[in-house]
Structure formats: C-alpha cells, structure tokens
Write a protein that holds these residues in place. Structure first.
Motif, mmCIF file in Angstrom:
data_model
loop_
_atom_site.group_PDB
_atom_site.id
_atom_site.type_symbol
_atom_site.label_atom_id
_atom_site.label_comp_id
_atom_site.label_asym_id
_atom_site.label_seq_id
_atom_site.Cartn_x
_atom_site.Cartn_y
_atom_site.Cartn_z
ATOM 1 N N SER A 109 127.207 78.977 -77.047
ATOM 2 C CA SER A 109 127.001 77.902 -76.072
ATOM 3 C C SER A 109 127.801 76.652 -76.399
ATOM 4 O O SER A 109 127.937 75.767 -75.550
ATOM 5 C CB SER A 109 125.513 77.567 -75.965
ATOM 6 N N ASP A 110 128.336 76.558 -77.619
ATOM 7 C CA ASP A 110 129.227 75.433 -77.931
ATOM 8 C C ASP A 110 130.489 75.516 -77.081
ATOM 9 O O ASP A 110 131.081 74.499 -76.724
ATOM 10 C CB ASP A 110 129.610 75.452 -79.412
ATOM 11 N N LYS A 111 130.924 76.739 -76.789
ATOM 12 C CA LYS A 111 132.114 76.942 -75.973
ATOM 13 C C LYS A 111 131.753 77.201 -74.519
ATOM 14 O O LYS A 111 132.439 76.730 -73.604
ATOM 15 C CB LYS A 111 132.922 78.120 -76.519
ATOM 16 N N TYR A 112 130.682 77.959 -74.303
ATOM 17 C CA TYR A 112 130.276 78.343 -72.953
ATOM 18 C C TYR A 112 128.829 77.917 -72.693
ATOM 19 O O TYR A 112 127.889 78.579 -73.166
ATOM 20 C CB TYR A 112 130.394 79.856 -72.763
ATOM 21 N N PRO A 113 128.616 76.834 -71.968
ATOM 22 C CA PRO A 113 127.242 76.395 -71.678
ATOM 23 C C PRO A 113 126.459 77.417 -70.860
ATOM 24 O O PRO A 113 125.231 77.310 -70.749
ATOM 25 C CB PRO A 113 127.439 75.089 -70.898
ATOM 26 N N GLN A 114 127.162 78.402 -70.292
ATOM 27 C CA GLN A 114 126.476 79.443 -69.512
ATOM 28 C C GLN A 114 125.504 80.247 -70.373
ATOM 29 O O GLN A 114 124.623 80.926 -69.845
ATOM 30 C CB GLN A 114 127.499 80.393 -68.878
ATOM 31 N N PHE A 115 125.643 80.171 -71.690
ATOM 32 C CA PHE A 115 124.746 80.922 -72.567
ATOM 33 C C PHE A 115 123.490 80.145 -72.935
ATOM 34 O O PHE A 115 122.642 80.656 -73.667
ATOM 35 C CB PHE A 115 125.480 81.365 -73.835
ATOM 36 N N VAL A 116 123.374 78.921 -72.444
ATOM 37 C CA VAL A 116 122.120 78.175 -72.625
ATOM 38 C C VAL A 116 121.128 78.667 -71.584
ATOM 39 O O VAL A 116 121.475 78.831 -70.412
ATOM 40 C CB VAL A 116 122.349 76.652 -72.472
ATOM 41 N N ASP A 117 119.900 78.928 -72.007
ATOM 42 C CA ASP A 117 118.897 79.428 -71.077
ATOM 43 C C ASP A 117 118.484 78.340 -70.091
ATOM 44 O O ASP A 117 118.049 77.266 -70.488
ATOM 45 C CB ASP A 117 117.658 79.913 -71.832
ATOM 46 N N ASN A 118 118.670 78.622 -68.799
ATOM 47 C CA ASN A 118 118.249 77.688 -67.751
ATOM 48 C C ASN A 118 117.074 78.245 -66.959
ATOM 49 O O ASN A 118 116.701 77.681 -65.940
ATOM 50 C CB ASN A 118 119.413 77.423 -66.786
ATOM 51 N N PHE A 119 116.533 79.333 -67.423
ATOM 52 C CA PHE A 119 115.479 80.006 -66.672
ATOM 53 C C PHE A 119 114.101 79.530 -67.134
ATOM 54 O O PHE A 119 113.339 78.955 -66.370
ATOM 55 C CB PHE A 119 115.615 81.524 -66.845
ATOM 56 N N TYR A 120 113.823 79.747 -68.418
ATOM 57 C CA TYR A 120 112.504 79.374 -68.929
ATOM 58 C C TYR A 120 112.470 77.945 -69.443
ATOM 59 O O TYR A 120 111.396 77.403 -69.710
ATOM 60 C CB TYR A 120 112.083 80.342 -70.034
ATOM 61 N N SER A 121 113.653 77.328 -69.600
ATOM 62 C CA SER A 121 113.687 75.946 -70.061
ATOM 63 C C SER A 121 113.739 74.953 -68.905
ATOM 64 O O SER A 121 113.745 73.746 -69.118
ATOM 65 C CB SER A 121 114.903 75.722 -70.973
ATOM 66 N N ASN A 122 113.760 75.454 -67.665
ATOM 67 C CA ASN A 122 113.826 74.592 -66.488
ATOM 68 C C ASN A 122 112.408 74.298 -66.003
ATOM 69 O O ASN A 122 111.630 75.217 -65.724
ATOM 70 C CB ASN A 122 114.632 75.295 -65.385
ATOM 71 N N ASP A 123 112.075 73.006 -65.918
ATOM 72 C CA ASP A 123 110.702 72.624 -65.564
ATOM 73 C C ASP A 123 110.291 73.173 -64.203
ATOM 74 O O ASP A 123 109.181 73.679 -64.036
ATOM 75 C CB ASP A 123 110.557 71.098 -65.576
ATOM 76 N N GLY A 124 111.199 73.075 -63.219
ATOM 77 C CA GLY A 124 110.862 73.577 -61.888
ATOM 78 C C GLY A 124 110.662 75.071 -61.879
ATOM 79 O O GLY A 124 109.706 75.588 -61.293
#
Length: 461
Positions: free
Chosen positions: A200-215
C-alpha cells in the motif's frame, strides 16, 4: 432482451431499465472494431452477484463468422448499493488489479523463469471506465459510469461455476488452495523485488476500504444484526439455549465482536497478541514465536461464486484449472484471512473439519514451492505449525464473515432475491427479504451449528 428500432440485428439494453446502454456504438468504441451483429442477455442469476450487475454480450465483428463472448460488469441500479460501492471504491480497485497489478505478477513469473510453475490464471480484460480517470469513454455518454469489459470465460473457454449449495469437494478445494498460494507467493515476491515494506506504500488500492469505512460498516452492522439474531436462534434450536457454544456465539456476534473485523484488516497488519487474546482457549506461550505480521496481496472475497473451474474430459470429470474472479475486495493482509474466508464459505463443515489440517498442508507446501520457483524467501517463520496457529485466530474472522455470506450462499435458487428488481425499495427491506425465514433453512442451520460447535470445541469461541 428485445431489439430496438427497426434493425433486429442491433440489440440494446435500455438504460431506463438496466442502467447501462449496451449499444452498437458503445461496442465499437470499446473494441475499436466494426460490429456486424450482437445480442445481450443477463450475465448472472439473481442471488449470484451482490456488488454489481453483469451483462453477457455475444458479438460478431465485421468480416468474421464466429461469435465472441464478453461480460460487462456495471454498477447496480439500486441507489443505496451504488452509494455503498462509491464509499468502498471497489470498481476502481478491481480495474487496477486487472489492468495493472495482475499483469505485473504474471510478468514477474516470466522474469524468474517460473511461468510454467506459477502460471496464474487471469480473466482477459478488454478495458473499462473509472470515473475521474481519463479513457476513450470520457467524451462519450458513458463517462459517468464505471464498468469493466472482459472475456466471458464460460462461453469462450468452457469454465463453469460450482454449485454454491453443495460446496466444494476435496479436488476443488485443493486446486483453489494451489491458485490462492500462487497469488500470495507472487504478491510476496513482488514486494521483495520492489523493496516494499507495504504494498500500500506504492498502491493505495491495497488499503482496505470495505470494513474500515464507517458508512459501509454501518450497513454491514445493520445486516449483521438481523443475521446474528437468526444464527443464534438456529444454534439454540438445534443445540439447546443452555449449550455453552450458543452462549459463546451470542457473545461474539455483538457489536463489540464485529469491531474486531476492522482489526484483522489494519494497514499495519494484525496485532498477534491482541487477536489471540480474543480466543477462548489461548495458545501456549512460546518465547521463540515470531509475532511479526504476515502481509501480502490477498483476494479478499474468495468464495465459491468467485471461482470458475475448467474440467478434464475424464469420467468423473475433475477440475484442472481455476480462475479467481471478482477482485473488488483485494487488500494487503495476512494470507490466513483468505484461507478462513474460503474454508468457511465454500467447503461444508462435514468435509472441512476432518480434512482441515490436510488442506492447510496443501496450501503451505504450495506457497513454499512457488516461493522457491520465484527465487524468494518465504514469509518470516512460515512453518506449518505457525500457519495453523495463525489460521486458528483467523477462524474468528472466518466465522464472522461466514454468517452473512452463508445466508446468501445457502438460500435456495428459487428463493433468491433480485437486489435490483426495485430500485425504490429500501436496502434494509431487501436485506430483510434475504434473511426472511433463513432460520428455517435446514442446510444453513446444519452448517452454522456444525461450525459453531467445532469452534467452541477447539476454543476459538
């Protein structure tokens, strides 16, 4: 689908009905070729796909006689589901995987002379559009829609989906574990080649946006409230309300338990000591045990409907190739999360429980074999005993993920809910229809109860 206008050879999915205009103009722009004829149909059955709509397209290009088969993966029609997808950015993540990252993994295997050993199977993608990213569709009417255009592996090569109601047998499970080990080993080798501490340092796409997203998590929690109550009821009906396994389940599917999901997908990895503190029976202390997180690129959503199999011609037929599809929830994480998610969603308890160690050994040995072929040292401390220890605490994650997933998976096809049938219906009402009467589903009750009882007996819950 019916044709439009006076030309029966030009078949259009009306935008007002399906949200995406599949026209001759669109196809010619997409392929940069003249289209003679085409026809469209629904790409998946109701209940088979939750984060998108799939349209199947059969095309005959000018000057050719043979049909070509493709799938167009689009946003769903329901406004709340579209908002959910925007929040989690899953279309952009998947397009990145197909267009950029997976090709790099395949190229890495070639560079290391391992393409015949680590031969990752990937669905060919012809292109797509991500809003905000320049493409040839930017100046066209489709510029406000995200979509991915890919080869239909089913009609082009003969791949098929397994029966989600039955789950996978050992032959299918083994070949999936081999393919999963390829993805993991290749992504691990890629990190080493690039000198990356985190992908994720190179590709932010590997940061989880599913379970870490409040909505997104709020929506997930609302669904889990309904499903958890049903699952507790099922276990109490079958095992008895006073059974300690039922009490443990009840204590672990509350809101506090669900918050632990986020801790499994942290960018920095899992805190081993904290995760193991949640287990009812803690592992023995080991001063030599390495608690450094295992982090590599994972699929994130490896269940039976996201697996396409190719079979040999023998009788009985056996799977010879599997392709992982639907890369919308990829993340950098511990590989045991993929394993637990797969086992609990796709291999039924009567087969999974007695064969678990043998199946984990298939994965363990394959990962080491692929790392060797790719000329890279494996994850630090990657022994079979350590894999089993880390998998055991990942079973907690697998349980929490399997409760909603199995409610979908084991819903009989004739009772499947079309989530796009009525775009005005509230999402909570759609979920209620999916969960409705699930406590009367014998297959679901047997699977949940067997899993809960096993996890209690092994001290996970």
């Amino acid at each position: 689908m019916g044709s439009k206008g006076n030309n029966p050879e030009i078949n259009v999915i009306p935008p007002e009905e399906n949200g995406f205009p599949l026209t001759k103009e669109f196809l010619e722009l997409a392929f940069d070729r003249e289209v003679s004829t085409f026809r469209t149909e629904v790409g998946t059955n109701p209940g088979d796909n939750y984060l998108s709509i799939m349209h199947a397209v059969e095309v005959i290009f000018k000057g050719e006689k043979e049909s070509q088969h493709y799938l167009v993966k689009c946003y769903p029609n329901h406004p709340e589901r579209r908002e959910f997808i925007d929040q989690t950015d899953v279309f952009s993540k998947e397009f990145f995987m197909y267009e950029e990252f997976l090709p790099q993994l395949k190229q890495l295997a070639v560079e290391r002379g391992a393409e015949n050993i680590v031969d990752l199977s990937v669905a060919p993608v012809q292109g797509g559009n991500i809003v905000g990213k320049p493409s040839k569709f930017t100046v066209k009417p489709w510029s406000d829609e995200n979509f991915i255009l890919m080869t239909d592996l089913r009609k082009t090569f003969g791949f098929t989906m397994a029966d989600r109601m039955q789950g996978l047998d050992l032959d299918h499970a083994r070949i999936v574990l081999e393919e999963m080990a390829k993805v993991h080993a290749l992504s691990w080798a890629y990190k080493q080649k690039q000198g990356l501490n985190l992908l994720s340092d190179k590709y932010p796409q590997f940061v989880d946006n599913f379970y870490s997203n409040d909505g997104a998590m709020k929506e997930f929690e609302d669904l889990m409230d309904q499903i958890a109550a049903n699952c507790v009821k099922m276990t109490e009906d079958k095992l008895g309300a006073s059974h300690p396994a039922c009490k443990s389940l009840k204590n672990n599917v509350n809101k506090e338990g669900l918050k632990r999901v986020e801790q499994f997908v942290l960018k920095s990895g899992i805190d081993e000591d904290e995760m193991e503190s949640f287990l009812r029976i803690k592992p023995e202390k080991d001063k030599d045990y390495n608690t450094e997180p295992w982090l590599l690129g994972t699929h994130g959503d490896c269940w039976v409907n996201n697996l396409l199999f190719l079979y040999n011609d023998q009788v009985p037929k056996k799977p010879v190739t599997v392709t992982l599809v639907d890369w919308q929830i990829n993340r950098e994480a511990c590989p045991t999360l993929d394993l637990a998610y797969f086992f609990f969603s796709s291999v039924r308890a009567p087969l999974r429980i007695p064969n678990l160690d043998a199946l984990l050994k298939v994965y363990h040995d394959a990962f080491l074999r692929y790392c060797d072929a790719l000329q890279v040292k494996p994850l630090k401390g990657f022994s079979f005993e350590t894999l089993k220890r880390r998998f055991r605490r990942a079973e907690y994650f697998g349980l929490l993920m399997s409760l909603p997933l199995l409610t979908f998976v084991l819903k009989p096809p004739e009772e499947a809910v079309d989530m796009d049938a009525d775009a005005t219906e509230q999402l909570t009402d759609i979920y209620a229809n999916i969960v409705k009467d699930s406590d009367q589903n014998t297959a679901l009750k047997d699977e949940i109860c067997a899993t809960v009882l096993n996890l209690y007996e092994t001290g996970v819950i």
